[in-house]
Design a protein around this motif. Sequence first.
Motif, PDB file in Angstrom:
ATOM      1  N   PHE A 126      -4.148  -6.728  -4.479  1.00  0.00           N
ATOM      2  CA  PHE A 126      -4.727  -7.044  -3.173  1.00  0.00           C
ATOM      3  C   PHE A 126      -3.854  -8.025  -2.394  1.00  0.00           C
ATOM      4  O   PHE A 126      -3.639  -7.851  -1.196  1.00  0.00           O
ATOM      5  CB  PHE A 126      -6.134  -7.592  -3.393  1.00  0.00           C
ATOM      6  N   ALA A 127      -3.404  -9.065  -3.068  1.00  0.00           N
ATOM      7  CA  ALA A 127      -2.549 -10.058  -2.405  1.00  0.00           C
ATOM      8  C   ALA A 127      -1.466 -10.509  -3.382  1.00  0.00           C
ATOM      9  O   ALA A 127      -1.775 -11.275  -4.267  1.00  0.00           O
ATOM     10  CB  ALA A 127      -3.369 -11.250  -1.937  1.00  0.00           C
ATOM     11  N   PRO A 128      -0.271 -10.004  -3.278  1.00  0.00           N
ATOM     12  CA  PRO A 128       0.245  -9.095  -2.259  1.00  0.00           C
ATOM     13  C   PRO A 128      -0.267  -7.676  -2.495  1.00  0.00           C
ATOM     14  O   PRO A 128      -0.448  -7.273  -3.637  1.00  0.00           O
ATOM     15  CB  PRO A 128       1.756  -9.147  -2.486  1.00  0.00           C
ATOM     16  N   LYS A 129      -0.477  -6.985  -1.397  1.00  0.00           N
ATOM     17  CA  LYS A 129      -0.992  -5.626  -1.529  1.00  0.00           C
ATOM     18  C   LYS A 129       0.084  -4.729  -2.126  1.00  0.00           C
ATOM     19  O   LYS A 129       1.216  -4.708  -1.658  1.00  0.00           O
ATOM     20  CB  LYS A 129      -1.416  -5.107  -0.155  1.00  0.00           C
ATOM     21  N   VAL A 130      -0.300  -4.035  -3.177  1.00  0.00           N
ATOM     22  CA  VAL A 130       0.624  -3.078  -3.778  1.00  0.00           C
ATOM     23  C   VAL A 130      -0.014  -1.707  -3.559  1.00  0.00           C
ATOM     24  O   VAL A 130      -0.974  -1.337  -4.242  1.00  0.00           O
ATOM     25  CB  VAL A 130       0.820  -3.373  -5.281  1.00  0.00           C
TER      26      VAL A 130
ATOM     27  N   HIS B  19       2.319  -0.772 -10.271  1.00  0.00           N
ATOM     28  CA  HIS B  19       3.558  -1.445  -9.852  1.00  0.00           C
ATOM     29  C   HIS B  19       3.448  -2.962  -9.931  1.00  0.00           C
ATOM     30  O   HIS B  19       4.460  -3.652  -9.913  1.00  0.00           O
ATOM     31  CB  HIS B  19       3.914  -0.998  -8.431  1.00  0.00           C
ATOM     32  N   SER B  20       2.218  -3.455  -9.990  1.00  0.00           N
ATOM     33  CA  SER B  20       2.063  -4.910 -10.095  1.00  0.00           C
ATOM     34  C   SER B  20       2.583  -5.410 -11.441  1.00  0.00           C
ATOM     35  O   SER B  20       3.027  -6.550 -11.551  1.00  0.00           O
ATOM     36  CB  SER B  20       0.591  -5.298 -10.000  1.00  0.00           C
TER      37      SER B  20
ATOM     38  N   LEU C 297      -3.567 -12.020  -7.996  1.00  0.00           N
ATOM     39  CA  LEU C 297      -4.490 -11.296  -7.126  1.00  0.00           C
ATOM     40  C   LEU C 297      -3.999  -9.887  -6.784  1.00  0.00           C
ATOM     41  O   LEU C 297      -4.592  -9.216  -5.941  1.00  0.00           O
ATOM     42  CB  LEU C 297      -4.743 -12.077  -5.831  1.00  0.00           C
TER      43      LEU C 297
ATOM     44  N   PRO D 232       1.603 -11.148  -9.776  1.00  0.00           N
ATOM     45  CA  PRO D 232       0.693 -11.997  -8.989  1.00  0.00           C
ATOM     46  C   PRO D 232      -0.742 -11.790  -9.455  1.00  0.00           C
ATOM     47  O   PRO D 232      -1.170 -10.661  -9.686  1.00  0.00           O
ATOM     48  CB  PRO D 232       0.881 -11.486  -7.560  1.00  0.00           C
TER      49      PRO D 232
END
Lengths: 486, 365
Positions: A441-445, A466-467, A438, A436
């Motif tokens: 932050f969005a989704p918060k990882v 992990h993003s 963002l 993602p």
Amino acid sequence: MIKANSLDERVSSLQETFCNNGDVVVRKFDINGKKMALVFLDEMTDQESVNKNILTPLMSFENMPEDLQSIYSSLVPYCNMKICERVEAEELILRGFCALLIDGEERLLLFNTVKFEMRGVEEPPTSTVISGPREGFNESLKINLSLIRKRLVSTKLKIEDMMIGTRTRTKVSLVYFEDIADKRVVRQIKRKLSSFEIDGVLDSHYLTSFLEDKPNSIFRQVGNSEKPDIVCGKILEGRVAILVDGSPIVLTVPFIIFEDFQSANDYYSNSHRVSMLRVIRLIGIFIAIFLPGMYIALQLYHYKILPLKFLVTIVSTTQNLPLNPFLEILFIIVLFDILFEASVRMPKYLGMAISIVGALILGDTAVKAGLVSPPGVMIVALSAMTVYIIPAQSPQISILRLMFAIIGGTLGFHGLILSFIYLISYLAAFDSFGTPYLAPFAPKVDKDIKDFVFKEGLIRMKTRPHSIPHNNDIRLKIKGEEDKIE
Amino acid sequence: MKRFISSRQIIFTLIISLFALKVLLLPNLMARDMGRDIYIFTLFLCILDFLVLLMLLYLMNKYNGMTFYEIVSHFFGGHLARIIMLAFMLFFFAKACGAFQSAYVYLNENLYTTYTWLTYSLPILLVLILCVQNGLVSFARTIEVCFPLIVLGFLMASFVGVIRADITNLLPVLENAGGKFSSITKFAFWFGDYLVLIPFFGRIEKNKGFSKKVALSLLLSIALLVLFYVIVYCRYSYNIISHTNAISDILQVQPSSSDIGNFDWVLILIWDICLFLYLGINFVSASHCFKETFYPLKQIYVSLILCVAVLLVNFFLQFNIYSFVILAQDSLLYYSIAVQYCLPLVIFLISLCKKRRKNEVSLAQ
């Protein structure tokens, strides 16, 4: 189909292939009755190496073997040579190899004698650092790969080559860790890069449009860097680096927008200081994008919420202006962009003069002439300065600044709020190779927050982000603490 | 990373739904009937809503991976399921109209001296269409980004209110409770917001203790909401009925200072974000139910139809919030009670009786 005709015919045929260009050097010679010819391109080949390493050993040999394989295996002391067919040989000659043709032999012996002028390894002008490595990539793929190899000394480092461009035959290398990078991401990149046919790739930027999900967006979806330490850091996080021959810019995917908020210096400085600087960068971005729009909206629609003293200052400076606040700010923004364009294109020695003319004469005179107000100039100057707080995002930010200025002027704060929400929603819809845009932050990882706005020390960075999809989570083990790592 | 909606995003969505409209005109309206006990009756209605939330969470867990429409059609068959989805769609649409109207009043009173309905409507509907077009996941992520701002705004507003609050204004408690209780149903329309969970069914990445986290977060939020009502009443007492937008009015405790100006506009803007997101959530929910009812339609057409309908409804109500209040307390009242309490209860009771077939479990997974 090329047949094993006489050497002269084959040489002529080869010359014809190269349009009988003047830079094609043909050196025919005879050793013990065996006719041979060397063919190479004048400007791409190291002639000293040809003389010393190819011609000298060949001519000093008394009993010339009959076949090409014997010359290859026992005659010429050259480490980088290969036997190949005509078609492959043509491409290698174009790249600076020297071809040896032997009478009666259909195949050719190619020597790597490539030599051409190139820039040295210098500090890239776009990303200078106060501390940390100063090396930067240059236009040679070979050197760029060596700069990565020298930092990532691992047998698991995978380098996959591709040729893109029907006329440029540009070499493109994908570099990643076989045991870290997500296989699906690698597959996806390869699929995207082989999904098109283009005549030429002159720089890595040519490939970005093909790697992006939304190529028409103003936001870039592919990371890039000129610094090997940054690229190596990204490869270690599980990303894939894409190097293009002839380009000092290395692309990296997957990409998240917050990568641009990080600077190379961040990883060589105190983490508390870095956190503070990142907050300042965020504030800078906010000022760059919203300030002109907010200033216009305040003046046109919401002047009641301004502090009284500030309102009096503004009113006293703007009351005799021929333009309303909206047009005034747009005028200054456009003026600034014209000055910027002019100073970028001007020769360096004229750049200073342009700055003086622009900043001092135009700005000062415009205020004195009553065309623009001092607060207006100050607002745009502040916003223009902060546009470059994150150089990689400056094109996007300057477009957004103009858009938000227009929206602020037509709809006021409500328009700005709506545009802000839409901007977030638009960015939230982006996905770069399963990451993602963002994130984190969005989704918060949660696990990636340690290197987001507030940066924690290296000792806390025990896992890879992990993003970014990856296959190997652990990046730091502290002896005696292995069991504690999640 | 899969394009799922995280439990965090769901919690934020529900909290925004809980707060957005209840801190505007509702304290004013409730105070007319409930007087100083508004917070007690708000708590009562919030608890009712909370029970509905628990039912929905139960359904979500039992029929993990299934959409709400799939669950309903499993119980009632395709045709009836569509009628139920249509009922929900109308409910969300009414909510969206309410939010649209409230946001207009909010902006007109707090930020603009003159703000025409056209200048207000066109940009907001355009952005709404574009946001919905980006998809549910992107909308949930937008909520996630904006949520910290909204919480900050709410807490600051409450804090500012506390400074001038007089707790004795709440006494005596529950005077003439029977009479007040009989008029509680009048305000049902402003509740029942947890139904916005419907479009998220089958799309949530549920981690360990999902339901517990959601329930606890919402209980805490209800406590904060009730506390806000206490603060508002303590601050204004019977004067509350002259305040149309509680959240923004409570901020205006400080007269325009010549040094820092009216700083409350920052919080007013933050609540504008909250109102838009609330409108968006209901719009997304309405368009989801619309698609389930008339599924061959493309998202863009659904959004356009709903936008035009929202505009028409508000046009006929002359962009007057009190016309909408009369509608919500009169014609819409029984409909909203039926949809937000009775329908979920019926579905929940049937789900208790009905076993989930094995093949449905595997299909959903």
